[in-house]
Design an enzyme around this catalytic site. Structure first.
Site, short mmCIF file in Angstrom:
data_model
loop_
_atom_site.label_atom_id
_atom_site.label_comp_id
_atom_site.label_asym_id
_atom_site.label_seq_id
_atom_site.Cartn_x
_atom_site.Cartn_y
_atom_site.Cartn_z
N VAL A 163 0.87 -1.18 0.00
CA VAL A 163 0.00 0.00 0.00
C VAL A 163 0.91 1.23 0.00
O VAL A 163 1.93 1.25 0.68
CB VAL A 163 -0.92 0.03 1.24
CG1 VAL A 163 -1.82 1.28 1.21
CG2 VAL A 163 -1.78 -1.23 1.30
N CYS A 164 0.54 2.23 -0.78
CA CYS A 164 1.25 3.50 -0.76
C CYS A 164 2.73 3.28 -1.12
O CYS A 164 3.04 2.54 -2.05
CB CYS A 164 1.05 4.15 0.61
SG CYS A 164 1.47 5.90 0.71
N THR A 165 3.65 3.88 -0.38
CA THR A 165 5.07 3.76 -0.70
C THR A 165 5.65 2.41 -0.29
O THR A 165 6.86 2.18 -0.45
CB THR A 165 5.88 4.88 -0.02
OG1 THR A 165 5.65 4.86 1.38
CG2 THR A 165 5.50 6.23 -0.60
N THR A 189 1.41 3.35 -6.68
CA THR A 189 1.97 3.80 -5.40
C THR A 189 1.31 5.12 -5.01
O THR A 189 0.38 5.59 -5.69
CB THR A 189 3.51 3.95 -5.51
OG1 THR A 189 4.06 4.16 -4.20
CG2 THR A 189 3.89 5.12 -6.41
#
Length: 264
Positions: free
Chosen positions: A152-154, A172
């Protein structure tokens, strides 16, 4: 220096340059790690029962919702167990330091998982994890035996630093999009992107969307639909600024400033 090392260095420099997710800080407490022989017994029992084991990686600087959003969706799916894991078992302080999560297991007590979930986090947490060979080696080991490897995300940058995204379509956090290329990934827009057994989610709240998609994969669509209702996930935000394209440059800069200012 190998090609992987050069790529990792580029990712570290890129993440540091953006101050990605700069609002989330953690530290480990004193919960004792699980004993190895007990872990093996637990894992064997879970396999015998057909339990799907999800391991969520926590680290210093992790973003709370990146981990907790998918957890809320998956932890009640029949036959699924979700465990928070960190380099050392114990408490993890998140975001501005006001919230604590607990890693029940240490990396060396988790030899395998059906699903690996790597959340994103504050710049210092993400970049430190990208350079942590102990964590990266563990990610690679778990990935070899996983059914799904997710982020998830970075968290996708961490998967990239582990060498798992070369030639792989991925997404991302919006501010980190340009840096997926340094891992050899192919940036692909979307709330989540499925590529083989790798599933990447966009920023923070997109982890809930990804979690629902994964719930359907691990069970069935009806169960996933019921889980969406169970957590009453029916987004109707008061503003229409949830993507950089909608928000524009001024709000983009303010958003990153707010994250950076809240980081401790």
């Amino acid at each position: 220096m190998t090609g992987v090392d050069r790529s990792r260095r580029k990712l570290l420099q890129a993440a540091a340059a953006t101050g990605l997710g700069a609002g989330l800080v953690t530290s480990f407490g004193t919960v004792a790690p699980a004993r190895a022989e007990g872990v093996e017994g637990t894992e064997a029992a879970e396999r015998a029962k057909g339990t799907v084991r999800v391991a969520v990686l926590l680290y210093d600087g992790v973003t709370a919702l990146d981990a907790v959003g998918p957890y809320e969706v998956l932890c009640r799916v029949p036959g699924v167990t979700v465990t928070m894991v960190a380099e050392r078992a114990g408490q993890v302080r998140t975001d501005t330091g006001e919230l604590g999560l607990v890693a029940e297991r240490s990396l060396d007590s988790v030899a395998r998982a059906d699903v690996l979930l790597v959340p994103g986090g504050v710049e210092r947490g993400t970049t430190a994890t990208m350079a942590n060979t102990v964590v990266l080696d563990w990610i690679r080991r778990i990935h070899r035996g996983s059914t799904w490897t997710t982020s998830v995300c970075t968290g996708s940058l961490i998967l990239g630093a582990a060498g798992l995204l070369r030639g792989v379509p991925a997404t991302t956090y919006w501010a980190a999009r340009p840096y997926l290329a340094d891992a050899g990934a192919i940036y692909t827009p979307g709330r989540f992107v499925e590529a083989g057994k790798i599933l990447t989610g966009a920023g923070v709240s997109a982890g809930i969307d990804m979690g629902l998609h994964l719930a359907a994969r691990l069970s069935d669509e009806r169960t996933a639909q019921a889980m969406q209702l169970a957590v009453e996930y029916d987004p109707d935000p008061p503003f229409d600024t949830g993507s950089p394209e909608k928000a524009g440059p001024e709000l983009q800069q303010l958003a990153l400033k707010l994250l950076a200012d809240a980081a401790r």
